[in-house]
Design a protein around this motif. Structure first.
Motif, short mmCIF file in Angstrom:
data_model
loop_
_atom_site.label_atom_id
_atom_site.label_comp_id
_atom_site.label_asym_id
_atom_site.label_seq_id
_atom_site.Cartn_x
_atom_site.Cartn_y
_atom_site.Cartn_z
N GLU A 10 0.85 -1.09 -0.09
CA GLU A 10 -0.03 -0.18 -0.12
C GLU A 10 0.81 1.35 -0.08
O GLU A 10 1.78 1.32 0.79
CB GLU A 10 -0.90 0.09 1.27
N ALA A 11 0.41 2.11 -0.78
CA ALA A 11 1.46 3.32 -0.93
C ALA A 11 0.47 4.71 -1.08
O ALA A 11 -0.77 4.42 -1.62
CB ALA A 11 2.31 3.26 -2.12
N ASN A 12 0.88 5.75 -0.76
CA ASN A 12 0.19 7.01 -0.90
C ASN A 12 0.89 7.75 -1.94
O ASN A 12 2.28 7.69 -1.93
CB ASN A 12 0.01 7.77 0.31
N GLY A 21 10.10 25.57 -7.90
CA GLY A 21 9.32 25.58 -9.45
C GLY A 21 9.64 24.37 -10.10
O GLY A 21 9.35 24.26 -11.22
N MET A 22 9.55 23.21 -9.30
CA MET A 22 9.39 21.71 -9.75
C MET A 22 8.16 21.26 -9.68
O MET A 22 7.43 21.66 -8.82
CB MET A 22 10.67 20.93 -9.19
N VAL A 23 7.84 20.12 -10.01
CA VAL A 23 6.71 19.22 -9.87
C VAL A 23 7.02 18.03 -9.10
O VAL A 23 8.21 17.39 -9.69
CB VAL A 23 5.83 18.84 -11.38
N ARG A 24 6.87 17.70 -7.81
CA ARG A 24 7.04 16.79 -7.20
C ARG A 24 6.01 15.57 -6.97
O ARG A 24 4.79 15.98 -6.95
CB ARG A 24 7.20 17.34 -5.72
N LEU A 25 6.51 14.54 -7.05
CA LEU A 25 5.93 13.24 -7.04
C LEU A 25 6.27 12.90 -5.97
O LEU A 25 7.57 12.25 -5.64
CB LEU A 25 5.84 12.16 -8.24
N PHE A 26 5.32 12.68 -4.69
CA PHE A 26 5.92 12.23 -3.38
C PHE A 26 5.06 10.88 -3.08
O PHE A 26 3.89 10.77 -3.09
CB PHE A 26 5.68 13.33 -2.40
N ILE A 27 5.84 9.94 -3.19
CA ILE A 27 5.43 8.46 -2.73
C ILE A 27 5.83 8.17 -1.40
O ILE A 27 6.92 8.11 -0.99
CB ILE A 27 5.92 7.36 -3.71
N GLN A 28 4.85 7.65 -0.77
CA GLN A 28 4.97 7.11 0.93
C GLN A 28 4.28 5.95 0.88
O GLN A 28 3.11 5.22 0.53
CB GLN A 28 4.47 7.96 1.82
N ALA A 29 5.53 4.87 1.37
CA ALA A 29 5.03 3.56 1.53
C ALA A 29 5.74 2.85 2.76
O ALA A 29 6.82 2.80 2.89
CB ALA A 29 5.22 2.33 0.47
#
Length: 61
Positions: A10-12, A21-29
């Motif tokens: 399971e991850a968020n 000024g960046m686009v962040r994908l932040f994954i938490q598992a």
């Protein structure tokens, strides 16, 4: 293992702009956190790849 290997993890996922000024994908598992920063052009390329994959899946149903 590959993209088609299923896992019971399971991850968020959070997506948003950073103050740099960046686009962040932040994954938490679990205890793991993975911040992935992309410039706007890279982020748009990723979005296009996601859309293309979704269209491919829809056509194959």
């Amino acid at each position: 293992m590959g993209i088609n290997t299923e896992r019971d993890i399971e991850a968020n996922l959070q997506i948003g702009p950073t103050t740099e000024g960046m686009v962040r994908l932040f994954i938490q598992a679990g205890d793991m956190e993975i911040p992935m920063d992309f410039d706007p052009d890279e982020a748009e390329e990723i979005a296009e790849e996601i859309r293309a994959a979704a269209q491919t899946v829809r056509r194959s149903r």
